[in-house]
Design an enzyme around this catalytic site. Structure first.
Site, PDB file in Angstrom:
ATOM      1  N   HIS A 207       0.793  -1.243   0.000  1.00 31.73           N
ATOM      2  CA  HIS A 207       0.000   0.000   0.000  1.00 31.73           C
ATOM      3  C   HIS A 207       0.815   1.277   0.000  1.00 31.73           C
ATOM      4  O   HIS A 207       0.270   2.354  -0.156  1.00 31.73           O
ATOM      5  CB  HIS A 207      -0.948   0.035   1.205  1.00 31.73           C
ATOM      6  CG  HIS A 207      -0.256   0.401   2.490  1.00 31.73           C
ATOM      7  ND1 HIS A 207       0.560  -0.473   3.159  1.00 31.73           N
ATOM      8  CD2 HIS A 207      -0.236   1.540   3.215  1.00 31.73           C
ATOM      9  CE1 HIS A 207       1.045   0.123   4.242  1.00 31.73           C
ATOM     10  NE2 HIS A 207       0.577   1.337   4.294  1.00 31.73           N
TER      11      HIS A 207
HETATM   12  N1  UDP Z   1      -3.972  -4.974   8.744  1.00 28.77           N
HETATM   13  C1  UDP Z   1      -5.250  -5.485   8.873  1.00 28.77           C
HETATM   14  N2  UDP Z   1      -5.900  -5.918   7.741  1.00 28.77           N
HETATM   15  C2  UDP Z   1      -5.326  -5.862   6.507  1.00 28.77           C
HETATM   16  C3  UDP Z   1      -4.006  -5.349   6.398  1.00 28.77           C
HETATM   17  C4  UDP Z   1      -3.355  -4.902   7.539  1.00 28.77           C
HETATM   18  O1  UDP Z   1      -5.793  -5.563   9.970  1.00 28.77           O
HETATM   19  O2  UDP Z   1      -5.986  -6.247   5.537  1.00 28.77           O
HETATM   20  C5  UDP Z   1      -3.299  -4.501   9.959  1.00 28.77           C
HETATM   21  C6  UDP Z   1      -1.981  -5.163  10.236  1.00 28.77           C
HETATM   22  O3  UDP Z   1      -2.176  -6.357  10.967  1.00 28.77           O
HETATM   23  C7  UDP Z   1      -1.246  -4.098  11.034  1.00 28.77           C
HETATM   24  C8  UDP Z   1      -1.771  -2.811  10.464  1.00 28.77           C
HETATM   25  O4  UDP Z   1      -2.976  -3.134   9.783  1.00 28.77           O
HETATM   26  O5  UDP Z   1      -1.593  -4.175  12.408  1.00 28.77           O
HETATM   27  C9  UDP Z   1      -0.787  -2.237   9.497  1.00 28.77           C
HETATM   28  O6  UDP Z   1      -1.363  -1.161   8.855  1.00 28.77           O
HETATM   29  P1  UDP Z   1      -0.895  -0.652   7.437  1.00 28.77           P
HETATM   30  O7  UDP Z   1      -0.151  -1.709   6.730  1.00 28.77           O
HETATM   31  O8  UDP Z   1      -2.098  -0.065   6.777  1.00 28.77           O
HETATM   32  O9  UDP Z   1       0.034   0.598   7.795  1.00 28.77           O
HETATM   33  P2  UDP Z   1       1.558   0.752   8.245  1.00 28.77           P
HETATM   34  O10 UDP Z   1       1.805  -0.180   9.369  1.00 28.77           O
HETATM   35  O11 UDP Z   1       2.407   0.496   7.055  1.00 28.77           O
HETATM   36  O12 UDP Z   1       1.646   2.178   8.685  1.00 28.77           O
END
Ligand code: UDP
Length: 369
Positions: A207
């Site tokens: 993403h």
């Molecule tokens: N996550 C979720 N469902 C999904 C994809 C990710 O619950 O379909 C959770 C994942 O387990 C983690 C968090 O979202 O706890 C990560 O968020 P994201 O990847 O959107 O953002 P980043 O961590 O890169 O800021």
């Protein structure tokens, strides 16, 4: 009672806030007011987390989403200012590195409301990333910086941020993993619904703007995951931005099993039983480690450097070919054992620090005998 306004808006923030909100409530000294900016608004990117993680309904929902970074952040500033002005909380709490973090910190600083930043000090050293700009600004204008790792604490020291503003507490996502993994372990239906077996699939998430907004990187990732799917099922909960960008770039999956974004408990079930995780997410890299699953990070750099050092994570740049070989090469590997994210009590430390402030404030304001 000390009044703390928490500003959140994006998926990872709903997860980070869960243990902290609970710990704040348990202090009995803090009243938390939850402000949801609306940055993530789909049911599967927002509501599901409030329900599953038992978060209170936000006190304010600003309904700001879409537009470029400037427009989104600008409208958040405009909508947040009157809310914080009328609330006049004793402190604002922000998390991570999103536009909601930046807007929450900036409005508060301008209104002279002290800001605390959870997950401070993380750096990719890549200023082309919107997240890096958001973090740097949030750290500069926060007066309490809660860091997750040694690396975060060291980065702040190198930037000349006074040590007494920094509190290394551990990682709140680790706390969340400990709080919710037992619930997630009862959710094996997600695997059977997808027709996959434990340890016999690759879980992928994509993403980050640097990947979705670059046709070369996005098509390299799509091609690599399709190639891996020849050997092992690949499951990809598809982020709405990635779905939109794939459509406009004329890209599609034929072998990869895509599903809409899943709730946290299903995600933990998928992560903890995967053979390998391939991701550009910050949170998912850490969760791979929490569940001792080897991870390939589809980026040029990572903020969670300790995982690369420990051998649990390897970087694979989507600017180049060869991603599939790196993902398949990670099968069956393991890193060193270590505890870089604390002891699962990060939220408790954050709450204690903020509640202790309340005692100091109360003592300072109390009449002298
Ligand atoms: N996550 C979720 N469902 C999904 C994809 C990710 O619950 O379909 C959770 C994942 O387990 C983690 C968090 O979202 O706890 C990560 O968020 P994201 O990847 O959107 O953002 P980043 O961590 O890169 O800021």
């Amino acid at each position: 009672m000390r009044k703390i306004a928490t500003v959140i808006g994006a998926r990872p923030q709903f997860i980070k806030v869960a243990p902290v909100s609970q710990a704040l409530a348990e202090t009995g000294a803090v009243r938390e007011i939850l402000i949801h900016t609306g940055q993530h608004f789909d049911a599967d990117m927002s509501d599901v987390f409030f329900k599953e993680l038992g978060l209170p309904v936000p006190d304010y929902h600003l309904d700001v989403h879409g537009g470029g970074h400037g427009v989104m952040t600008g409208i958040m500033l405009q909508k947040l200012e009157p809310v914080l002005e009328s609330l006049r909380p004793d402190r604002v709490l922000v998390y991570g590195d999103t536009n909601s973090t930046l807007a929450g910190a900036l409005v508060s600083a301008k209104l002279h409301i002290p800001v605390a930043h959870v997950e401070a000090g993380l750096r990719s050293f890549n200023r082309a990333m919107p997240e890096e700009i958001n973090r740097i600004v949030a750290d500069q204008i926060s007066d309490i910086l809660f860091t997750s790792t040694d690396a975060g604490t060291e980065n702040l020291a190198k930037e000349g941020i006074a040590r007494d503003r920094v509190v290394q507490v551990g990682d709140v996502m680790f706390d969340a993993a400990l709080m919710f993994s037992a619930m997630a372990s009862q959710k094996n239906d997600v695997l059977s619904a997808l027709g996959i077996e434990p340890r016999r699939y690759v879980l992928a998430t994509v993403h980050r703007a640097e990947n979705t907004d670059s046709p070369v990187r996005l098509s390299n990732i799509v091609a690599a995951l399709e190639q891996v799917a020849n050997d092992l099922p690949v499951v990809l909960p598809l982020h709405p931005r990635t779905a939109t960008r794939m459509k406009s770039a004329g890209l599609s999956f034929t072998k990869v099993k895509t599903v809409p974004p899943v709730g946290y408990l299903d995600m933990v079930a998928l992560e903890s039983q995967a053979a390998v995780i391939a991701t550009d997410s910050g949170g998912v890299q850490k969760e791979a480690f929490f569940y001792q699953v080897p991870c390939v990070t589809l980026r040029d750099e990572t903020e969670w450097v300790e995982l690369v050092d420990l051998g649990w994570n390897r970087l694979a740049s989507p600017a180049q070919n060869g991603l599939a070989a790196v993902i398949l090469g990670a099968l069956g590997t393991a890193g060193k054992s270590a505890h870089p994210y604390g002891d699962g009590k990060a939220a408790e430390r954050i709450a204690k620090t903020l509640a202790a402030e309340s005692c100091h404030a109360a003592t300072a304001g109390a009449p002298t005998p």
